[in-house]
Motif scaffolding. Structure first.
Motif, PDB file in Angstrom:
ATOM      1  N   ALA A  45       0.843  -1.205   0.000  1.00 13.43           N
ATOM      2  CA  ALA A  45       0.000   0.000   0.000  1.00 13.43           C
ATOM      3  C   ALA A  45       0.875   1.250   0.000  1.00 13.43           C
ATOM      4  N   LEU A  46       1.977   1.224   0.756  1.00 14.36           N
ATOM      5  CA  LEU A  46       2.919   2.353   0.752  1.00 14.36           C
ATOM      6  C   LEU A  46       3.485   2.567  -0.647  1.00 14.36           C
ATOM      7  N   TYR A  79       0.887   4.189  -2.778  1.00 13.10           N
ATOM      8  CA  TYR A  79       0.710   5.593  -2.384  1.00 13.10           C
ATOM      9  C   TYR A  79       1.790   6.473  -3.017  1.00 13.10           C
ATOM     10  N   CYS A  87       0.714   9.249  -5.600  1.00 14.27           N
ATOM     11  CA  CYS A  87       0.705  10.582  -4.985  1.00 14.27           C
ATOM     12  C   CYS A  87       2.024  11.323  -5.145  1.00 14.27           C
ATOM     13  N   SER A 144      -3.780   5.096   3.450  1.00 24.04           N
ATOM     14  CA  SER A 144      -3.043   5.248   2.187  1.00 24.04           C
ATOM     15  C   SER A 144      -4.004   5.365   1.014  1.00 24.04           C
ATOM     16  N   TYR A 145      -5.028   4.515   1.013  1.00 27.58           N
ATOM     17  CA  TYR A 145      -5.965   4.549  -0.099  1.00 27.58           C
ATOM     18  C   TYR A 145      -6.900   5.756  -0.030  1.00 27.58           C
ATOM     19  N   CYS A 184      -4.191  -0.312  -8.503  1.00 34.80           N
ATOM     20  CA  CYS A 184      -4.560  -0.465  -7.088  1.00 34.80           C
ATOM     21  C   CYS A 184      -5.644  -1.516  -6.847  1.00 34.80           C
TER      22      CYS A 184
END
Length: 317
Positions: free
Chosen positions: A123-124, A127, A131, A221-222, A245
């Motif tokens: 997830a990191l 992100y 982002c 994160s999401y 994702c």
């Protein structure tokens, strides 16, 4: 306990009987077939992802480092439980030695906790990719990825070590049966005849630390990812971001939600009849379908698998 070292030792069984679906014998054959097919698919699917992630030049990004470790975890995860389950279902004696049971739940919880942390690391990665796309290669460099992976394995091992130390001290009186398909810490705590308050509290703390905190981190994160995607002007960009994702989100849901149901409630109060089938789902079904989730929705993995098959075909002919 009755007092004295001899009495203490007598409280520890030589083996446990794993009930599984003994109360529903008509389920054993179809479940045996399902488990056998699932195990074969798990081996083929996860081994394929590990191989292509290692040898294909186009799958060397951080995401595929994490994906290869996730596949390795799923491969080891199922190997810890399914072979013993298949042996028991094909036999009239459905037993496992006390030592074998201890090793099984020690490895099972080590790998399960590690998978929680690997999914959080993925997830990191997503992100940063969405982002902070311009800084992605600077932030998610290979050295950081390998350090994160090492931390997840060590964190899972630490969690398992604490649980094993506390669980092996529990005495087991009366019939040495576990209403489960394999040995798992909540089932062991449930079966003990001693005061399990310390075990319940420790398990609750570890669940919060290694299950709920990573899950909250993934949701956070999401949340940032969703905000970044909604700000994108290009529909093509939004579609691409969603595609990178969605597979991870599906895997997170299939793994975390059943695990949270199993471990958030106190082990002494959960229903073993329900719990054993839920644990069967996240420990068997999820590792089986994970490779297909990633290959069906990821054109890079599909392309790498196609190139690998073409290479094997050329060698064979």
């Amino acid at each position: 306990m009755r007092g004295g070292n001899q009495s203490f030792l007598e409280d520890f069984p030589k083996e446990f009987i794993l009930l599984g679906v003994s109360d529903k014998p008509w389920l054993e054959l179809p479940l045996f077939v399902i488990l056998l097919v699932s195990y074969i698919l798990t081996i083929l699917g996860n081994t394929s992802i590990i191989v292509v992630s290692r040898i294909d030049a186009q799958l060397q990004s951080p995401m595929y480092i994490f994906l290869s470790h996730l596949s390795l975890l799923d491969l080891c995860y199922t190997t810890t439980t399914i072979p013993q389950m298949l042996v028991n279902m094909g036999s009239s004696t459905k037993t496992i030695s006390y030592g074998g049971c201890t090793v099984q739940y020690a490895i099972f919880h080590w790998l399960g906790c590690t998978e929680c942390l690997v999914l959080a690391a993925m997830a990191l990665d997503r992100y940063v990719a969405i982002c902070e796309p311009l800084r992605y290669t600077v932030i998610m460099h290979r050295s950081l990825c390998h350090k994160l992976v090492a931390m997840t394995w060590l964190g899972g091992f630490g969690n398992s070590l604490v649980q094993v130390i506390l669980t092996v001290q529990l005495p087991f009186c009366g019939e040495h049966t576990l209403n489960n398909f394999f040995c798992e810490v909540p089932a062991m705590i449930k079966r003990s005849c001693a005061d399990t308050t310390v075990n319940d509290l420790t398990l609750a703390v570890l669940v919060a630390l290694f299950l709920l905190v990573p899950f909250a981190f993934i949701l956070l994160s999401y949340g940032f990812i969703a905000r970044a995607v909604l700000r994108m002007q290009s529909s093509k960009g939004r579609h691409k971001a969603f595609g990178t994702c969605s597979s991870h989100l599906v895997v997170v849901s299939l793994f975390y939600l059943p695990a949270i149901y199993m471990y958030v409630q106190p082990p002494s109060s959960y229903s073993q009849d329900t719990g054993k089938f839920i644990s069967l789902f996240y420990s068997i079904i999820t590792p089986t379908i994970n490779p297909f989730i990633y290959t069906l929705r990821n054109k890079d993995v599909k392309g790498a698998l196609k190139r690998l098959l073409e290479r094997i075909w050329k060698i064979c002919i």
